[in-house]
Design an enzyme around this catalytic site. Structure first.
Site, PDB file in Angstrom:
ATOM      1  N   LYS A  78      17.021  10.972  39.303  1.00  0.00           N
ATOM      2  CA  LYS A  78      16.423  11.681  38.162  1.00  0.00           C
ATOM      3  C   LYS A  78      17.413  11.826  37.006  1.00  0.00           C
ATOM      4  CE  LYS A  78      15.285  15.461  40.431  1.00  0.00           C
ATOM      5  NZ  LYS A  78      15.795  15.169  41.781  1.00  0.00           N
ATOM      6  N   ARG A  86      10.561  23.055  40.569  1.00  0.00           N
ATOM      7  CA  ARG A  86      10.883  22.660  41.930  1.00  0.00           C
ATOM      8  C   ARG A  86      10.020  23.404  42.951  1.00  0.00           C
ATOM      9  NH1 ARG A  86      16.462  20.660  41.194  1.00  0.00           N
ATOM     10  NH2 ARG A  86      17.403  19.999  43.123  1.00  0.00           N
ATOM     11  N   ARG A 120      28.236   9.932  45.944  1.00  0.00           N
ATOM     12  CA  ARG A 120      28.175  10.342  44.542  1.00  0.00           C
ATOM     13  C   ARG A 120      29.413  11.157  44.145  1.00  0.00           C
ATOM     14  NH1 ARG A 120      22.611  12.464  42.064  1.00  0.00           N
ATOM     15  NH2 ARG A 120      23.018  14.511  42.925  1.00  0.00           N
ATOM     16  N   ARG A 134      30.441  17.132  44.786  1.00  0.00           N
ATOM     17  CA  ARG A 134      29.873  18.464  44.658  1.00  0.00           C
ATOM     18  C   ARG A 134      29.861  19.184  46.001  1.00  0.00           C
ATOM     19  NH1 ARG A 134      24.425  17.331  41.369  1.00  0.00           N
ATOM     20  NH2 ARG A 134      23.675  18.663  43.039  1.00  0.00           N
ATOM     21  N   ARG A 161      19.156  20.433  51.608  1.00  0.00           N
ATOM     22  CA  ARG A 161      18.481  20.159  50.327  1.00  0.00           C
ATOM     23  C   ARG A 161      17.255  19.272  50.534  1.00  0.00           C
ATOM     24  NH1 ARG A 161      22.988  17.688  46.857  1.00  0.00           N
ATOM     25  NH2 ARG A 161      21.483  17.594  45.174  1.00  0.00           N
TER      26      ARG A 161
HETATM   27  P1  AMP Z   1      20.293  19.352  41.260  1.00  0.00           P
HETATM   28  O1  AMP Z   1      21.526  19.045  40.476  1.00  0.00           O
HETATM   29  O2  AMP Z   1      19.037  19.212  40.466  1.00  0.00           O
HETATM   30  O3  AMP Z   1      20.228  18.635  42.580  1.00  0.00           O
HETATM   31  O4  AMP Z   1      20.372  20.926  41.601  1.00  0.00           O
HETATM   32  C1  AMP Z   1      21.425  21.458  42.373  1.00  0.00           C
HETATM   33  C2  AMP Z   1      21.050  22.815  42.941  1.00  0.00           C
HETATM   34  O5  AMP Z   1      20.726  23.713  41.872  1.00  0.00           O
HETATM   35  C3  AMP Z   1      19.821  22.826  43.832  1.00  0.00           C
HETATM   36  O6  AMP Z   1      20.122  22.456  45.164  1.00  0.00           O
HETATM   37  C4  AMP Z   1      19.389  24.289  43.709  1.00  0.00           C
HETATM   38  O7  AMP Z   1      20.230  25.138  44.479  1.00  0.00           O
HETATM   39  C5  AMP Z   1      19.676  24.597  42.247  1.00  0.00           C
HETATM   40  N1  AMP Z   1      18.506  24.292  41.383  1.00  0.00           N
HETATM   41  C6  AMP Z   1      18.413  23.329  40.417  1.00  0.00           C
HETATM   42  N2  AMP Z   1      17.210  23.346  39.833  1.00  0.00           N
HETATM   43  C7  AMP Z   1      16.510  24.334  40.435  1.00  0.00           C
HETATM   44  C8  AMP Z   1      15.192  24.855  40.279  1.00  0.00           C
HETATM   45  N3  AMP Z   1      14.329  24.328  39.392  1.00  0.00           N
HETATM   46  N4  AMP Z   1      14.819  25.877  41.087  1.00  0.00           N
HETATM   47  C9  AMP Z   1      15.664  26.431  41.988  1.00  0.00           C
HETATM   48  N5  AMP Z   1      16.913  25.986  42.191  1.00  0.00           N
HETATM   49  C10 AMP Z   1      17.348  24.953  41.420  1.00  0.00           C
END
Ligand code: AMP
Length: 217
Positions: free
Chosen positions: A13, A88, A127, A162, A173
């Site tokens: 994404k 999400r 990554r 990360r 996740r």
């Molecule tokens: P990402 O970089 O999009 O994979 O997001 C990393 C982490 O941020 C996720 O595993 C969640 O803990 C938190 N996060 C990101 N976007 C959301 C969202 N829309 N709702 C809840 N938690 C989020």
């Protein structure tokens, strides 16, 4: 353009969003990036979100909605936006619908990136992300490595793995994605807004999305 990118963690994404934003200046809004920057800066939002994120759990909907309401009201979104990692959950999608109505903005569509589980796990464990919150360039040690000393090709800051990309957090996740986020596929399909993309490369996905944007009524 005004689109949502849906897909499991590691589906690509972020990369697709960055490429799409270069087409017409639509802003790339990644909730994960905003939350990571908040943690780095030690803001109240960051302190509240940190433990959830490290475990690979979702940050509570209320916090995410406050942050996104503020973000989507900024004037730079007038050019368009690409939402990456948001919504999400079903409650987030419902709240977003209300917010966009109030802002008088309509979505073009929801692009669902479909990628197989093995590919996703391989991508997430290999990554690396630039540690500079203003850059956050994404690398892959196999297919798109940072400089040999591990620094970012764009800004020279160190790249890091990360904390939520350990095997345990990744498994959590993916389970969270299945339970909370995958239902959004049906949710948007029923609204007639869903488009599926099963491409091998981000460049191919971007071309397909571009085509769909020109074809929309
Ligand atoms: P990402 O970089 O999009 O994979 O997001 C990393 C982490 O941020 C996720 O595993 C969640 O803990 C938190 N996060 C990101 N976007 C959301 C969202 N829309 N709702 C809840 N938690 C989020």
């Amino acid at each position: 353009m005004r689109i949502i990118l849906l897909g499991a963690p590691g589906a690509g994404k972020g990369t697709v969003a960055k490429l799409l934003s270069q087409i017409d200046g639509s802003v790339h809004i990644s909730t994960g990036d905003i939350l990571r920057a908040a943690i780095k800066e030690g803001t109240e939002l960051g302190m509240k979100a940190k433990a959830y994120m490290e475990r690979g759990d979702l940050v509570p909907d209320e916090l995410v909605m406050l942050m996104m309401e503020d973000r989507l009201r900024r004037p730079d979104t007038d050019k368009g936006f690409i939402l990456d990692g948001f919504p999400r959950t079903i409650p987030q999608a419902e709240a977003l619908e209300g917010l966009l109505k109030r802002l008088g903005k309509e979505l073009d569509f929801v692009a669902n990136l479909e990628v197989e589980r093995e590919v996703i796990i391989d991508r997430l464990t290999t990554r690396r992300t630039c540690s500079n919150p203003d850059c956050q360039e994404i690398y892959n040690v196999k297919s798109n490595p940072p400089l040999p000393d591990g620094t970012c090709r764009k800004c020279g800051s160190p790249t890091v793995q990360r904390e939520d990309e350990t095997e345990e957090a990744i498994a959590n996740r993916l389970a969270t994605y299945q339970a909370k986020t995958a239902p959004l596929i049906d949710y948007y399909a029923r609204k007639g807004l869903l488009k599926n993309y099963r491409s091998v490369s981000s460049a191919e996905t971007v071309e397909a999305v571009k085509r769909d944007l020109t074809l929309r009524p």
